[in-house]
Design an enzyme around this catalytic site. Sequence first.
Site, PDB file in Angstrom:
ATOM      1  N   ARG A  42      70.598 -33.611  53.660  1.00  0.00           N
ATOM      2  CA  ARG A  42      71.010 -34.280  54.901  1.00  0.00           C
ATOM      3  C   ARG A  42      72.138 -33.481  55.552  1.00  0.00           C
ATOM      4  NH1 ARG A  42      72.348 -40.560  54.570  1.00  0.00           N
ATOM      5  NH2 ARG A  42      74.236 -39.839  53.530  1.00  0.00           N
ATOM      6  N   SER A 111      63.275 -45.413  55.938  1.00  0.00           N
ATOM      7  CA  SER A 111      64.322 -46.410  55.707  1.00  0.00           C
ATOM      8  C   SER A 111      63.969 -47.720  56.384  1.00  0.00           C
ATOM      9  CB  SER A 111      65.665 -45.909  56.257  1.00  0.00           C
ATOM     10  OG  SER A 111      66.116 -44.793  55.557  1.00  0.00           O
ATOM     11  N   LYS A 140      77.638 -43.895  55.434  1.00  0.00           N
ATOM     12  CA  LYS A 140      76.933 -44.165  56.692  1.00  0.00           C
ATOM     13  C   LYS A 140      77.500 -45.459  57.268  1.00  0.00           C
ATOM     14  CE  LYS A 140      72.276 -44.018  58.617  1.00  0.00           C
ATOM     15  NZ  LYS A 140      70.825 -43.965  58.338  1.00  0.00           N
TER      16      LYS A 140
END
Length: 423
Positions: A42, A111, A140
């Site tokens: 990521r 997700s 996040k």
Amino acid sequence: MSFCKSSLLLYAVSDRTWLNNDTLYEAVEKALKGGITLLQLREKDLDEESFIKEAIEIKKLTSLYNVPLIINDNVNVMLKSNADGIHIGQDDGDELKIRELIGPDKILGISIQNTDQLTPSVLENADYIGVGAIFNTSTKLDAQSVSLESLKDIVKKSKLPTCAIGGINLSNMDSLKYSGINGVALVSAIFDNEDIEASTKILKQKSKSLFFKNNVSHMIFDLDGTLLDSMGIWDDLSSKYLKSLGINDTSNIDNIVKSLSITNAASYMKEKYQLDKSIEEIIIGINNLIIEFYRDSVCLKDGVKEFIKKQYGDGIVLSIATATDKEITKLALTHNNILQYFSLIKTERDVKQSKAYGSKVYDSILDELNISKSDTLVFEDSMHCVKTLRENSYYIVGVKDEYCTEDIRPLCDYYIESFEDEL
């Protein structure tokens, strides 16, 4: 690289903001050595050209460890780096279009936060889903919170391989034990450590103990001492036989013959009590008592019936590997009304090998059902069987039995005190 649900067991998601003194490459290598089963790269703030270059280098590394590499969000980076798949969020594009772009052989993870997001398109195109945030997370900040009950509901309704993500670490992972997930996705719990490899090994063992049984399609059970509370029959079998002949003065006969074979025990009793029977007749008489016990009296251990029914209902293939005679085994299972749940029964006599000396009985089940060892859990209670399984690289669930005095837990991947605790 092909995807299987056990790949989600310990899913590492990279985030360079958590790194201490390592480069990302060094940190990933340490995590791979520690046992991660999937890696998501990521990079929210890296330009695409640099992202592609990094992904190509990381892909070489993950391939060495046979661990799939997933790219977060960016289809172009995934394709140009030949990564194994992509993971997208709810706002990162249409899953059908992304599936068309990446093709049928690449991995697609999505997700979700609730069951409304389990659309027919998601169920058809996703290889797995990630659910979270389960706990508060600083990784996040815009992540929606998902309750444990919602997580369980998603797992139940989706039937897709599922990992939980968001604030998960060694101290709170236990709370996810009965959620039905296949594993956990971790960021800081892996990468924010001075010794990434050592801490990852600990996380891997914890995740394995909690979730591995959710990643199998087949379970093999020992019979006596594992499913059946039957080991006590040997405590007084000889004295019961003598009493059936009208002999009450058994003078501690059970302790005397318990270490003997049935032939030697019959010979001893014939001589000591001057029995007017041949050794063969004595053996038949003892065997008749055993048959009566398994046919009419033997009980399941606590929680076994409910556990077996649940696994069967979840689509798990169930088998039995036992030293007990096959017809006697069927009598016991019929008496307890669980015979119908088992696809196959194999005995030591079938393969002409004791479980103490080799894995033929387990191997023959896998061969006949065409099921792989990696998709199988074996439930056993005795040390000699556990040692055989460990030597032959089976995944082992140890089952507590009061008649087994040796501690089998260090050799087992998972340990059950009582089947009731697993419901």
